[in-house]
Design a protein around this motif. Sequence first.
Motif, PDB file in Angstrom:
ATOM      1  N   ALA A   1      14.796   6.743  -2.002  1.00  0.00           N
ATOM      2  CA  ALA A   1      15.759   6.869  -3.100  1.00  0.00           C
ATOM      3  C   ALA A   1      15.277   6.019  -4.270  1.00  0.00           C
ATOM      4  O   ALA A   1      15.240   4.792  -4.180  1.00  0.00           O
ATOM      5  N   GLY A   2      14.902   6.663  -5.349  1.00  0.00           N
ATOM      6  CA  GLY A   2      14.441   5.924  -6.517  1.00  0.00           C
ATOM      7  C   GLY A   2      13.019   5.422  -6.358  1.00  0.00           C
ATOM      8  O   GLY A   2      12.250   5.913  -5.539  1.00  0.00           O
ATOM      9  N   ARG A   3      12.690   4.417  -7.149  1.00  0.00           N
ATOM     10  CA  ARG A   3      11.321   3.933  -7.192  1.00  0.00           C
ATOM     11  C   ARG A   3      10.960   3.026  -6.024  1.00  0.00           C
ATOM     12  O   ARG A   3      11.772   2.230  -5.571  1.00  0.00           O
ATOM     13  N   VAL A   4       9.732   3.178  -5.555  1.00  0.00           N
ATOM     14  CA  VAL A   4       9.167   2.232  -4.594  1.00  0.00           C
ATOM     15  C   VAL A   4       8.930   0.918  -5.327  1.00  0.00           C
ATOM     16  O   VAL A   4       8.301   0.890  -6.388  1.00  0.00           O
ATOM     17  N   CYS A   5       9.450  -0.186  -4.780  1.00  0.00           N
ATOM     18  CA  CYS A   5       9.291  -1.499  -5.405  1.00  0.00           C
ATOM     19  C   CYS A   5       8.060  -2.208  -4.839  1.00  0.00           C
ATOM     20  O   CYS A   5       7.394  -1.700  -3.945  1.00  0.00           O
ATOM     21  N   MET A   6       7.788  -3.392  -5.346  1.00  0.00           N
ATOM     22  CA  MET A   6       6.625  -4.133  -4.872  1.00  0.00           C
ATOM     23  C   MET A   6       6.711  -4.442  -3.380  1.00  0.00           C
ATOM     24  O   MET A   6       5.722  -4.313  -2.646  1.00  0.00           O
ATOM     25  N   ASP A   7       7.896  -4.842  -2.917  1.00  0.00           N
ATOM     26  CA  ASP A   7       8.041  -5.316  -1.543  1.00  0.00           C
ATOM     27  C   ASP A   7       9.019  -4.505  -0.701  1.00  0.00           C
ATOM     28  O   ASP A   7       9.263  -4.846   0.450  1.00  0.00           O
ATOM     29  N   GLN A   8       9.593  -3.468  -1.271  1.00  0.00           N
ATOM     30  CA  GLN A   8      10.624  -2.742  -0.530  1.00  0.00           C
ATOM     31  C   GLN A   8      10.840  -1.350  -1.105  1.00  0.00           C
ATOM     32  O   GLN A   8      10.406  -1.037  -2.212  1.00  0.00           O
TER      33      GLN A   8
ATOM     34  N   GLY B   1       0.788  -1.219   0.000  1.00  0.00           N
ATOM     35  CA  GLY B   1       0.000   0.000   0.000  1.00  0.00           C
ATOM     36  C   GLY B   1       0.822   1.271   0.000  1.00  0.00           C
ATOM     37  O   GLY B   1       0.271   2.375   0.067  1.00  0.00           O
ATOM     38  N   ILE B   2       2.154   1.152  -0.075  1.00  0.00           N
ATOM     39  CA  ILE B   2       2.996   2.343  -0.166  1.00  0.00           C
ATOM     40  C   ILE B   2       2.872   2.901  -1.588  1.00  0.00           C
ATOM     41  O   ILE B   2       3.138   2.189  -2.552  1.00  0.00           O
ATOM     42  N   PRO B   3       2.457   4.140  -1.749  1.00  0.00           N
ATOM     43  CA  PRO B   3       2.195   4.647  -3.101  1.00  0.00           C
ATOM     44  C   PRO B   3       3.451   4.742  -3.965  1.00  0.00           C
ATOM     45  O   PRO B   3       4.443   5.349  -3.568  1.00  0.00           O
ATOM     46  N   ARG B   4       3.407   4.134  -5.126  1.00  0.00           N
ATOM     47  CA  ARG B   4       4.532   4.211  -6.049  1.00  0.00           C
ATOM     48  C   ARG B   4       4.754   5.652  -6.518  1.00  0.00           C
ATOM     49  O   ARG B   4       5.866   6.017  -6.905  1.00  0.00           O
ATOM     50  N   HIS B   5       3.688   6.459  -6.477  1.00  0.00           N
ATOM     51  CA  HIS B   5       3.813   7.858  -6.862  1.00  0.00           C
ATOM     52  C   HIS B   5       4.709   8.652  -5.897  1.00  0.00           C
ATOM     53  O   HIS B   5       5.086   9.779  -6.203  1.00  0.00           O
ATOM     54  N   ALA B   6       5.039   8.051  -4.751  1.00  0.00           N
ATOM     55  CA  ALA B   6       5.936   8.707  -3.805  1.00  0.00           C
ATOM     56  C   ALA B   6       7.388   8.316  -4.035  1.00  0.00           C
ATOM     57  O   ALA B   6       8.246   8.609  -3.218  1.00  0.00           O
TER      58      ALA B   6
ATOM     59  N   ALA C   1       0.858  12.111   1.681  1.00  0.00           N
ATOM     60  CA  ALA C   1      -0.147  12.495   0.688  1.00  0.00           C
ATOM     61  C   ALA C   1       0.412  13.567  -0.246  1.00  0.00           C
ATOM     62  O   ALA C   1       0.236  13.499  -1.469  1.00  0.00           O
ATOM     63  N   GLN C   2       1.089  14.547   0.321  1.00  0.00           N
ATOM     64  CA  GLN C   2       1.676  15.601  -0.503  1.00  0.00           C
ATOM     65  C   GLN C   2       2.774  15.040  -1.395  1.00  0.00           C
ATOM     66  O   GLN C   2       2.909  15.430  -2.560  1.00  0.00           O
ATOM     67  N   ALA C   3       3.554  14.102  -0.855  1.00  0.00           N
ATOM     68  CA  ALA C   3       4.643  13.507  -1.632  1.00  0.00           C
ATOM     69  C   ALA C   3       4.107  12.701  -2.814  1.00  0.00           C
ATOM     70  O   ALA C   3       4.742  12.626  -3.868  1.00  0.00           O
ATOM     71  N   ALA C   4       2.934  12.096  -2.640  1.00  0.00           N
ATOM     72  CA  ALA C   4       2.361  11.237  -3.675  1.00  0.00           C
ATOM     73  C   ALA C   4       1.334  11.951  -4.544  1.00  0.00           C
ATOM     74  O   ALA C   4       0.788  11.360  -5.479  1.00  0.00           O
ATOM     75  N   GLY C   5       1.045  13.207  -4.221  1.00  0.00           N
ATOM     76  CA  GLY C   5       0.062  13.950  -4.989  1.00  0.00           C
ATOM     77  C   GLY C   5      -1.353  13.444  -4.803  1.00  0.00           C
ATOM     78  O   GLY C   5      -2.151  13.406  -5.727  1.00  0.00           O
ATOM     79  N   THR C   6      -1.685  13.040  -3.562  1.00  0.00           N
ATOM     80  CA  THR C   6      -3.015  12.525  -3.283  1.00  0.00           C
ATOM     81  C   THR C   6      -3.510  13.101  -1.962  1.00  0.00           C
ATOM     82  O   THR C   6      -3.060  14.170  -1.549  1.00  0.00           O
ATOM     83  N   ILE C   7      -4.437  12.426  -1.298  1.00  0.00           N
ATOM     84  CA  ILE C   7      -4.989  12.887  -0.028  1.00  0.00           C
ATOM     85  C   ILE C   7      -4.676  11.857   1.053  1.00  0.00           C
ATOM     86  O   ILE C   7      -4.461  10.678   0.768  1.00  0.00           O
ATOM     87  N   SER C   8      -4.688  12.307   2.292  1.00  0.00           N
ATOM     88  CA  SER C   8      -4.330  11.414   3.396  1.00  0.00           C
ATOM     89  C   SER C   8      -5.323  10.266   3.552  1.00  0.00           C
ATOM     90  O   SER C   8      -4.965   9.202   4.059  1.00  0.00           O
ATOM     91  N   TYR C   9      -6.575  10.458   3.109  1.00  0.00           N
ATOM     92  CA  TYR C   9      -7.551   9.367   3.137  1.00  0.00           C
ATOM     93  C   TYR C   9      -6.978   8.134   2.423  1.00  0.00           C
ATOM     94  O   TYR C   9      -7.075   6.999   2.904  1.00  0.00           O
TER      95      TYR C   9
END
Length: 223
Positions: free
Chosen positions: A144-151, A123-128, A185-193
């Motif tokens: 640092a870099g892209r959020v992966c599936m598991d890490q 559930g960690i947003p890849r957009h972050a 939410a700000q880092a991912a461009g979404t809302i805290s919900y």
Amino acid sequence: MATAEDLDHPATDQQLETFREALRRAEGAGARLEVRHLANSAATLLRPDTHFDLVRPGLAVFGLSPIPGRSAADLGLTPAMRLEADVLLVKEAGAGQGVSYGHTYSTTRETVLADIPLGYADGIPRHASGTGPVLLGGRRRVVAGRVCMDQLVVDLDGDTEVRPGDTAVLWGTGQDGEPTAEDWAQAAGTISYEIVTRLGARVPRLYTGSAGLTHETASGDDR
């Protein structure tokens, strides 16, 4: 309550009057209503005239602000969820080392990288990717870099004090310097919900305190 967070928007008054008219019609037809409830989180906090018999807040129960421009502290709320993980791996990296998929991030000098076992399958947003904040080793750092599936990976900027098993905090109350769900939410461009509701079932839940506060943790062993 589509616009209750905006005190100047006329839709809230319109929805309130529609609800009252529905109550009048139901009661006029002989209905005996046990409870009447309309207010969401924003209306619970800003519009006492919408409270009726019960209120049904959602986000505010998590201690998060439903009102743009006003923090949880401004509203007397304390975030109830803390997400943390044990560092899985720490390794040295030379200058120019690409990190994670696509090598969208590269080290600029000799440094140390920490691997944290949380990813977009949790559930960690890849957009972050490249923006998500993490408290680790007493300092706020950024994914640092892209959020992966598991890490995800954090560049420790040469900090050699962080060890496997140390706690990385992704979000919490913010009172100890850790990021908040709103920061994510700000880092991912979404809302805290979205940040707090998208955590997957494989992230263990630990409920602490008499109020049943939620403490989310993840570690390699938990997998």
